[in-house]
Design a protein around this motif. Sequence first.
Motif, mmCIF file in Angstrom:
data_model
loop_
_atom_site.group_PDB
_atom_site.id
_atom_site.type_symbol
_atom_site.label_atom_id
_atom_site.label_comp_id
_atom_site.label_asym_id
_atom_site.label_seq_id
_atom_site.Cartn_x
_atom_site.Cartn_y
_atom_site.Cartn_z
ATOM 1 N N LEU A 75 44.898 50.797 -0.835
ATOM 2 C CA LEU A 75 45.917 50.859 -1.926
ATOM 3 C C LEU A 75 44.929 51.216 -3.020
ATOM 4 C CD1 LEU A 75 47.921 47.488 -1.270
ATOM 5 C CD2 LEU A 75 48.579 49.741 -0.923
ATOM 6 N N PHE A 76 45.528 51.772 -3.828
ATOM 7 C CA PHE A 76 44.863 52.329 -5.236
ATOM 8 C C PHE A 76 45.029 51.362 -6.294
ATOM 9 C CE2 PHE A 76 46.336 56.610 -3.730
ATOM 10 C CZ PHE A 76 45.040 56.865 -2.942
ATOM 11 N N SER A 77 43.933 51.449 -7.290
ATOM 12 C CA SER A 77 44.114 50.295 -8.339
ATOM 13 C C SER A 77 45.230 50.772 -9.067
ATOM 14 C CB SER A 77 42.612 50.549 -9.177
ATOM 15 O OG SER A 77 42.621 51.779 -9.895
ATOM 16 N N ALA A 78 45.582 49.511 -10.145
ATOM 17 C CA ALA A 78 46.686 49.887 -10.935
ATOM 18 C C ALA A 78 46.532 51.026 -12.038
ATOM 19 C CB ALA A 78 46.933 48.616 -11.847
ATOM 20 N N GLU A 79 45.190 51.192 -12.311
ATOM 21 C CA GLU A 79 44.732 52.273 -13.296
ATOM 22 C C GLU A 79 44.985 53.424 -12.555
ATOM 23 O OE1 GLU A 79 40.715 51.118 -14.097
ATOM 24 O OE2 GLU A 79 40.606 52.840 -15.632
ATOM 25 N N THR A 80 44.706 53.788 -11.389
ATOM 26 C CA THR A 80 44.757 55.054 -10.644
ATOM 27 C C THR A 80 46.312 55.316 -10.525
ATOM 28 O OG1 THR A 80 42.782 54.270 -9.355
ATOM 29 C CG2 THR A 80 44.180 56.451 -8.468
ATOM 30 N N LEU A 81 47.129 54.418 -10.147
ATOM 31 C CA LEU A 81 48.730 54.438 -10.029
ATOM 32 C C LEU A 81 49.057 54.954 -11.218
ATOM 33 C CD1 LEU A 81 49.508 51.497 -7.769
ATOM 34 C CD2 LEU A 81 49.226 53.819 -7.130
ATOM 35 N N THR A 82 48.646 54.358 -12.249
ATOM 36 C CA THR A 82 49.278 54.920 -13.816
ATOM 37 C C THR A 82 48.931 56.082 -14.110
ATOM 38 O OG1 THR A 82 49.017 52.607 -14.527
ATOM 39 C CG2 THR A 82 49.275 54.113 -16.171
ATOM 40 N N GLY A 83 47.736 56.478 -13.724
ATOM 41 C CA GLY A 83 47.242 58.132 -13.980
ATOM 42 C C GLY A 83 47.939 58.916 -13.018
ATOM 43 N N LEU A 84 48.218 58.429 -11.606
ATOM 44 C CA LEU A 84 48.711 59.760 -10.950
ATOM 45 C C LEU A 84 50.172 59.975 -11.172
ATOM 46 C CD1 LEU A 84 47.650 58.181 -7.376
ATOM 47 C CD2 LEU A 84 46.913 60.218 -8.205
ATOM 48 N N PHE A 120 46.078 69.441 -8.798
ATOM 49 C CA PHE A 120 45.700 69.324 -7.595
ATOM 50 C C PHE A 120 44.098 69.383 -7.256
ATOM 51 C CE2 PHE A 120 45.121 70.093 -3.078
ATOM 52 C CZ PHE A 120 45.995 69.279 -2.308
ATOM 53 N N TRP A 121 43.684 70.382 -8.123
ATOM 54 C CA TRP A 121 42.019 70.468 -8.112
ATOM 55 C C TRP A 121 41.237 69.817 -8.796
ATOM 56 C CZ3 TRP A 121 42.180 73.112 -3.726
ATOM 57 C CH2 TRP A 121 43.394 73.967 -3.580
ATOM 58 N N TYR A 122 41.682 69.265 -9.928
ATOM 59 C CA TYR A 122 40.855 68.389 -10.659
ATOM 60 C C TYR A 122 41.444 67.079 -10.983
ATOM 61 C CZ TYR A 122 37.467 67.009 -14.059
ATOM 62 O OH TYR A 122 36.549 66.139 -14.619
ATOM 63 N N ASN A 123 42.323 66.800 -11.909
ATOM 64 C CA ASN A 123 43.082 65.567 -12.214
ATOM 65 C C ASN A 123 42.963 64.626 -11.314
ATOM 66 O OD1 ASN A 123 44.188 68.102 -13.853
ATOM 67 N ND2 ASN A 123 43.727 66.546 -15.446
ATOM 68 N N ILE A 124 43.828 65.083 -10.295
ATOM 69 C CA ILE A 124 44.124 64.051 -9.154
ATOM 70 C C ILE A 124 42.977 63.713 -8.328
ATOM 71 C CG2 ILE A 124 45.610 63.752 -7.050
ATOM 72 C CD1 ILE A 124 47.887 65.267 -8.312
ATOM 73 N N PRO A 125 42.014 64.694 -7.809
ATOM 74 C CA PRO A 125 41.117 64.339 -7.032
ATOM 75 C C PRO A 125 40.071 63.383 -8.182
ATOM 76 C CG PRO A 125 41.078 66.470 -7.343
ATOM 77 C CD PRO A 125 42.326 65.902 -7.855
ATOM 78 N N ASN A 126 40.120 63.672 -9.176
ATOM 79 C CA ASN A 126 39.096 62.874 -10.213
ATOM 80 C C ASN A 126 39.601 61.544 -10.457
ATOM 81 O OD1 ASN A 126 37.038 62.590 -12.054
ATOM 82 N ND2 ASN A 126 38.399 62.723 -13.510
ATOM 83 N N LEU A 127 40.854 61.204 -10.312
ATOM 84 C CA LEU A 127 41.431 60.093 -10.566
ATOM 85 C C LEU A 127 41.286 59.130 -9.198
ATOM 86 C CD1 LEU A 127 45.049 60.693 -12.046
ATOM 87 C CD2 LEU A 127 43.221 58.778 -12.864
ATOM 88 N N LEU A 128 41.222 59.706 -7.994
ATOM 89 C CA LEU A 128 41.105 58.903 -6.846
ATOM 90 C C LEU A 128 39.625 58.671 -6.515
ATOM 91 C CD1 LEU A 128 43.583 61.385 -4.466
ATOM 92 C CD2 LEU A 128 43.674 59.035 -5.429
ATOM 93 N N LEU A 129 38.838 59.554 -7.062
ATOM 94 C CA LEU A 129 37.377 59.389 -6.873
ATOM 95 C C LEU A 129 36.683 58.645 -7.691
ATOM 96 C CD1 LEU A 129 36.243 63.215 -6.274
ATOM 97 C CD2 LEU A 129 36.066 61.292 -4.421
ATOM 98 N N GLN A 130 37.238 58.258 -8.707
ATOM 99 C CA GLN A 130 36.954 57.269 -9.699
ATOM 100 C C GLN A 130 37.357 55.716 -9.482
ATOM 101 O OE1 GLN A 130 37.673 58.871 -13.325
ATOM 102 N NE2 GLN A 130 39.610 57.911 -13.624
#
Lengths: 512, 512
Positions: free
Chosen positions: B333-342, B367-377
């Motif tokens: 599961l992703f963190s709350a922060e990631t979910l909010t960002g997504l 798709f190429w920057y914002n989302i993978p950046n959120l997931l990787l952090q």
Amino acid sequence: MIKSITKNPLYPIANPKSIAFFGASNNLMVMGSFILDSLLDFGYDGAVYPVHLKEPVVQNLKAYRSVADLPEIPDLAVIVVPTKVASQILEECGRKGIRHAVMVTAGFNEVGGEGVRMGRELVEIANRYGIRFLGPNCIGVTNPYIRLNSTALKFEGRPGFIGMASQSGSFVTQMFNYLRRYGLGFSTAFSVGNEANVDIVDCMEYFAACPHTRVITLYIEGIRRGEAFVKTARAIVPHKPIVAFYVGGTETGRRAGLSHTGAMAGPDPIYDGIFQQSGVIRASSIIEMFDFCWTLGALPEAAGTNVAVQTHSGGPGAIAADACGRAGLDLPLFSAETLTGLKEYIPHTGSIGNPVDITFSKDPQSFWYNIPNLLLQDRNVDILMMYFLEAIEMMERHMTRFMGWSPEKAREEGLRIIGAQADAIASLMKHHGKPIVGYTFRSLEEPFIQELYRRGIPVFPGPERAVRALEAMIRYKAIRAEMLSGDEREENGDSSSQVATGRYGRQVSVNL
Amino acid sequence: MIKSITKNPLYPIANPKSIAFFGASNNLMVMGSFILDSLLDFGYDGAVYPVHLKEPVVQNLKAYRSVADLPEIPDLAVIVVPTKVASQILEECGRKGIRHAVMVTAGFNEVGGEGVRMGRELVEIANRYGIRFLGPNCIGVTNPYIRLNSTALKFEGRPGFIGMASQSGSFVTQMFNYLRRYGLGFSTAFSVGNEANVDIVDCMEYFAACPHTRVITLYIEGIRRGEAFVKTARAIVPHKPIVAFYVGGTETGRRAGLSHTGAMAGPDPIYDGIFQQSGVIRASSIIEMFDFCWTLGALPEAAGTNVAVQTHSGGPGAIAADACGRAGLDLPLFSAETLTGLKEYIPHTGSIGNPVDITFSKDPQSFWYNIPNLLLQDRNVDILMMYFLEAIEMMERHMTRFMGWSPEKAREEGLRIIGAQADAIASLMKHHGKPIVGYTFRSLEEPFIQELYRRGIPVFPGPERAVRALEAMIRYKAIRAEMLSGDEREENGDSSSQVATGRYGRQVSVNL
């Protein structure tokens, strides 16, 4: 089961004479516009009626303010509108007299809550008007035989023999390019989405009756009508093979499927049981699913499990032998006659055993005709597996560097040679009626491999996929034999669960 | 083990300053001529001395009647002569003072009988003169860093990080094209043939010390020096991963290997035991072997087994989730922060769960920057798996059909966008230090995938191969940790079997 394809509810969906289109506009960044563009791009020649509240012309077609205004009752409605208005549009279609629809719109059962209620509403409206519809949350249908493609991506393929019903639209629309690269294609493919009204069992019945379909394939995240699935599959499998890829067997896969189409998946062993009972061959990946379709649809049936492997290098021979061994395929000894024949073509550093390894031969033509001919006429050999290294670049290099030809002349001669070699292989398969499969590590997009594909010879990247796909053929033969002998037993006794035979005619199994 | 690469007997074989060549002529239909042509074609810049009894010029090079006539003592002899004269040539090389050779000539132990006697003779001559030689029955060596290729096929690749020792010459020379298509390459590759004098253990030692080699890979039909293999591998694995494909585990594979290189194979469990004891990762096919090399050599190490899957379609997400589940990788599961960002980037018909499914997005750039950046952090995420559908044709279609651009302008802009997207992904991997792998069903030869390859991002056809290759990385990390902790224990107690560490420097694990 419905015997006549034209009486199947999916017939007008796959073969519409005219289409009402909802949700396309001249704003080209919306899904509906993409789909209309795909439809027009492929050259569908029925009438297409865009319905749009404001724009009088949509993508160069006359548009109508309301479905009520259309000059005829179209066979099919394609609906790509916001979730909230989907049921209203379906209602209006019903009132107009339209009886078939593709509901691309998403946001129903797969999102839960209010979506579930709206999903129920769609079904009620459909029932009230007698509408049969694909979806919602689907990507539509493609029937390349009538140049129909109501999916998001441009049709890149060719008409083929694979009939597909998919609970993921991606594995319809995103596979055009994939299948084309292998010389394969759909006969027709349905994206069934949430299966609110039409499900994969309906699709199986359609494909059973579809003359272009040699193999039926299913992408499954969850089966909704288990009993009907088994009964329908058992009626079809004696006549056409069914290949399925089931994705919900793991916890992670189950969760992903649930949020995707709202399908309820079950653990692997349950689905293994369903498939086994149904005579359906289970694949372990999308790629394997299409590999199985390939050998099942393109090759003559193998009489047994004896494989002759032909290579010009020891390593590729060894890995093919190992892959066969792991899959329970045998590499038989050749007959004395074959061995005597092979000696003529194979140098002392090669091997006339199985795998046959010609090593470096001064007569490359023997690789394409004499040797495979000897192997195929051996009574101990049921299947021929050939390693392909040949690249047009290698021939061209020889002709330009060593023979002093111009690059143009070398390319022309290279293409001629390649065509002749592919012809030789295809004619041997036809003549002997035994399957031939190739394997290679070169690009499958090279001219030689593409020429083989065009002639119905599958060539796989590496021997393991070739062997797995051969295994599927052999398994299907055994399943069918068992089902047919079961039928005979039932005919002589209890006939209540009798499986009808001969409905769909024999499977056409040679693509030559 | 030899610490200095220049003291390894294979050093002059892989890095010769000059070569005496036996068996090439102006008759271009013989193997020797093919190999000389390959050598010259790649642009090796050392001196090459063809030795030929009759022809004064061979392939535009001055030829010598006898090795005795050569103006210097070459570092290496490449010998491609008939079996019967091979030992005589080797003897003459020894007399001249040549101390290294590649014996391509076949017809020794692998054919039995008289071949075995002649094979023994080669070894005796080599021992008498202190010659180290590859083969016989091999295809030679390639070291792209010095443009050396003494194999039958033209070098098509690029210098890379894979050091290979192969008991099949095919899996050296026939893989140039294969590896190039994935943006991969050999650091150096040895075809060891019958291993009469140099074997895979010698090669492993060479690669351990080779600065270009990040991953060592072995194609094995039978290990001749079991104890040395285990000891050498255990010394290397804490510093560089070793991947092996063993082919002799089945009866059919064993027989094929025997007639190929005369190697004695053993049943699978014995080899599984050897590999396990050695810390060597076993692959189940040639393709998997190179897949494992890819992730091990190109990607930063994963901290754990938590995978975020990012797609724009539900089906591809579900199959990736299922493949991860089957391999024991987790979709956290992703963190709350990631979910909010997504939420900012994903429409309500998509999914912010794992897999993330953006469906049809109006802002493809997210798709190429914002989302993978959120997931990787996200601290819960160790690895990012991305589904790639993007094809330049789709962008071009949009630009030409909808925006009215010329095909040339659309192609130029398409390439620019693709380059920027690939840059974004590569920079995210570098910035976050977490592995990113892609999967797709499009052609791997398309410009977008090739751009990703160029930047060190592996993209696989389908999720299953991606997952297996990730598994290999994770397994290697565990093996290394166990070996290093074993070393520590041994340092505090019995040091007789101590494994040396730090010899070869740290593995360079990011290719950016």
